[in-house]
Write a protein that holds these residues in place. Structure first.
Motif, PDB file in Angstrom:
ATOM      1  N   GLN A 120     -16.057  37.700  59.364  1.00 18.94           N
ATOM      2  CA  GLN A 120     -16.016  39.061  59.889  1.00 18.94           C
ATOM      3  C   GLN A 120     -14.597  39.374  60.331  1.00 18.94           C
ATOM      4  OE1 GLN A 120     -19.198  40.141  62.549  1.00 18.94           O
ATOM      5  NE2 GLN A 120     -17.976  41.689  63.586  1.00 18.94           N
ATOM      6  N   GLN A 125     -12.994  35.240  62.723  1.00 13.46           N
ATOM      7  CA  GLN A 125     -14.350  34.711  62.897  1.00 13.46           C
ATOM      8  C   GLN A 125     -14.810  33.941  61.666  1.00 13.46           C
ATOM      9  OE1 GLN A 125     -17.146  37.419  64.727  1.00 13.46           O
ATOM     10  NE2 GLN A 125     -18.856  36.585  63.563  1.00 13.46           N
ATOM     11  N   VAL A 227     -13.932  40.291  73.153  1.00 10.47           N
ATOM     12  CA  VAL A 227     -14.863  41.244  72.558  1.00 10.47           C
ATOM     13  C   VAL A 227     -15.138  42.355  73.556  1.00 10.47           C
ATOM     14  CG1 VAL A 227     -17.147  41.551  71.536  1.00 10.47           C
ATOM     15  CG2 VAL A 227     -15.958  39.382  71.258  1.00 10.47           C
ATOM     16  N   ARG A 338     -24.349  39.716  67.418  1.00 13.66           N
ATOM     17  CA  ARG A 338     -22.978  39.210  67.375  1.00 13.66           C
ATOM     18  C   ARG A 338     -22.916  37.745  67.799  1.00 13.66           C
ATOM     19  NH1 ARG A 338     -17.957  42.723  69.410  1.00 13.66           N
ATOM     20  NH2 ARG A 338     -18.236  43.502  67.292  1.00 13.66           N
ATOM     21  N   LEU A 341     -21.747  33.010  70.248  1.00 13.85           N
ATOM     22  CA  LEU A 341     -20.368  32.960  69.779  1.00 13.85           C
ATOM     23  C   LEU A 341     -19.587  31.887  70.526  1.00 13.85           C
ATOM     24  CD1 LEU A 341     -18.144  34.495  68.051  1.00 13.85           C
ATOM     25  CD2 LEU A 341     -17.616  35.713  70.166  1.00 13.85           C
TER      26      LEU A 341
END
Length: 369
Positions: A120, A125, A227, A338, A341
């Motif tokens: 991404q 990522q 983020v 998402r 992470l």
């Protein structure tokens, strides 16, 4: 035009300016950048640096402005669309590290780099595989987890569920979570029975009545490091904490079930893990004398194992009786889709020389030298 950037450790605001920018011995022409006029945080007051150069993708740049790395490539200032990091973890060394724009420095790595695709664009990522403590899987990323490599993050940031297991294994002292112990004592039997009966792990906490059916209700503020904060809901802080604690307990119990654990011992283990939950800021302190007894930890990336030893993932400051050791792992929770992470920050990049290949949209890792 006014603009601002919010980081996990502070924020800046100012306006866009344009000028020629020197990077090493090259000059980037007509580069747009933020001229900071306000830096309202302690981090920037005590910082030794004069600015920040963002190396993420344009997809996350403020005002969709062209980042300096894009300009270097577009203006033909680099040999190839690749930049690479070597971070020297020796605090006494004269050279703190090296970033090469346009290639790699063979002096700073051993063997060949192994590459994984960027999944991404935004941050760098990629898909990370299982995470092991010693030789045992934590059971959290068996199906894969999203991860980013970020030189602007000092530690290794991961889901609270896994970081708690790490802290338990290495003896790191965090803050006792009452919500976690409440789950273990009042709901432990019920969670065990539901898992044994075949209920899917991601449905257990909603069946118990502690979570909405759409999953996690809380997210650590630490995610603001990299983020934007996108997740909000109307639940109370206590309800949200109970949901999070339940989901962690499910992962821990499920993992022990797969290892044929006995119910009473497993619930006691969960209770012990509650005592290892990280502090509110995510960090945990460790006894400097116990490093030799700690396990290695291993990240699986592209099917390859990347191992860190205690000397590599524990940060030590001071000498003798005044020395303090900090776990290199901090808690960070990002909800689906998402998350979960991981952020592989400087603790990881110091051990593994990292190549950021924007031409082929891939990341490469090799043992640092």
């Amino acid at each position: 035009m006014p603009c601002s950037i919010h980081y996990g450790s502070g924020s800046i605001s100012g306006h866009f300016s344009q000028d020629n920018v020197g990077v090493g011995d090259v000059v980037v022409k007509d580069q747009v950048f933020i001229e900071a006029t306000k830096e309202p945080s302690l981090t920037f007051l005590i910082a030794k640096f004069d600015g920040i150069i963002g190396l993420g993708f344009q997809e996350i740049s403020v005002g969709d402005q062209v980042p300096v790395w894009y300009s270097m490539v577009d203006q033909g200032l680099v040999d190839e669309p690749v930049f690479s990091f070597w971070l020297n973890r020796d605090p006494e060394a004269e050279e703190g590290g090296e970033i090469v724009f346009g290639g790699v420095d063979p002096k700073h790595y051993k063997g060949n780099h192994s590459y994984v695709p960027v999944t991404q664009k935004g941050y760098w990522q990629f898909k990370m595989g299982d995470f092991l403590i010693g030789n045992l899987s934590t059971g959290f990323c068996k199906g894969g987890c999203a991860a980013i490599v970020d030189s602007g993050t000092s530690l290794l940031a991961g889901p609270t569920t896994v970081v708690t297991q790490i802290n338990h294994a290495i003896g790191a002292e965090g803050v006792v979570s009452m919500e976690c112990k409440e789950i273990a004592s009042q709901y432990g039997d019920m969670i065990w029975d539901l898992l044994v009966s075949g209920v899917q792990p991601d449905e257990v906490c909603s069946q118990v009545g502690l979570c909405h059916s759409n999953g996690a209700q809380s997210v650590s503020t630490n995610i603001e490091m990299v983020v934007d904060k996108e997740y909000k809901d109307g639940t109370s802080a206590h309800d949200s904490a109970l949901c999070t604690a339940c989901e962690m307990a499910v992962v821990w119990i499920q993992n022990q079930l797969q290892q044929d654990g006995v119910k009473e011992k497993v619930l006691e283990y969960v209770n012990q893990l509650c005592e290892r939950l990280p502090t509110p800021v995510g960090e945990s302190v460790i006894d400097c004398n116990s490093l030799s007894d700690m396990p290695n930890v291993t990240f699986t990336i592209g099917g390859k194992a990347y191992t860190l030893t205690p000397d590599q993932y524990i940060l030590k400051t001071g000498e003798g009786v005044s020395s303090i050791c900090i776990s290199g792992f901090m808690a960070l929770d990002v909800p689906a889709p998402r998350g979960p992470l991981w952020i592989l920050g400087d603790v990881f990049m110091g051990v593994y020389h990292t190549v950021f290949d924007s031409g082929n949209l891939q990341l490469g890792f090799a043992e640092a030298a």
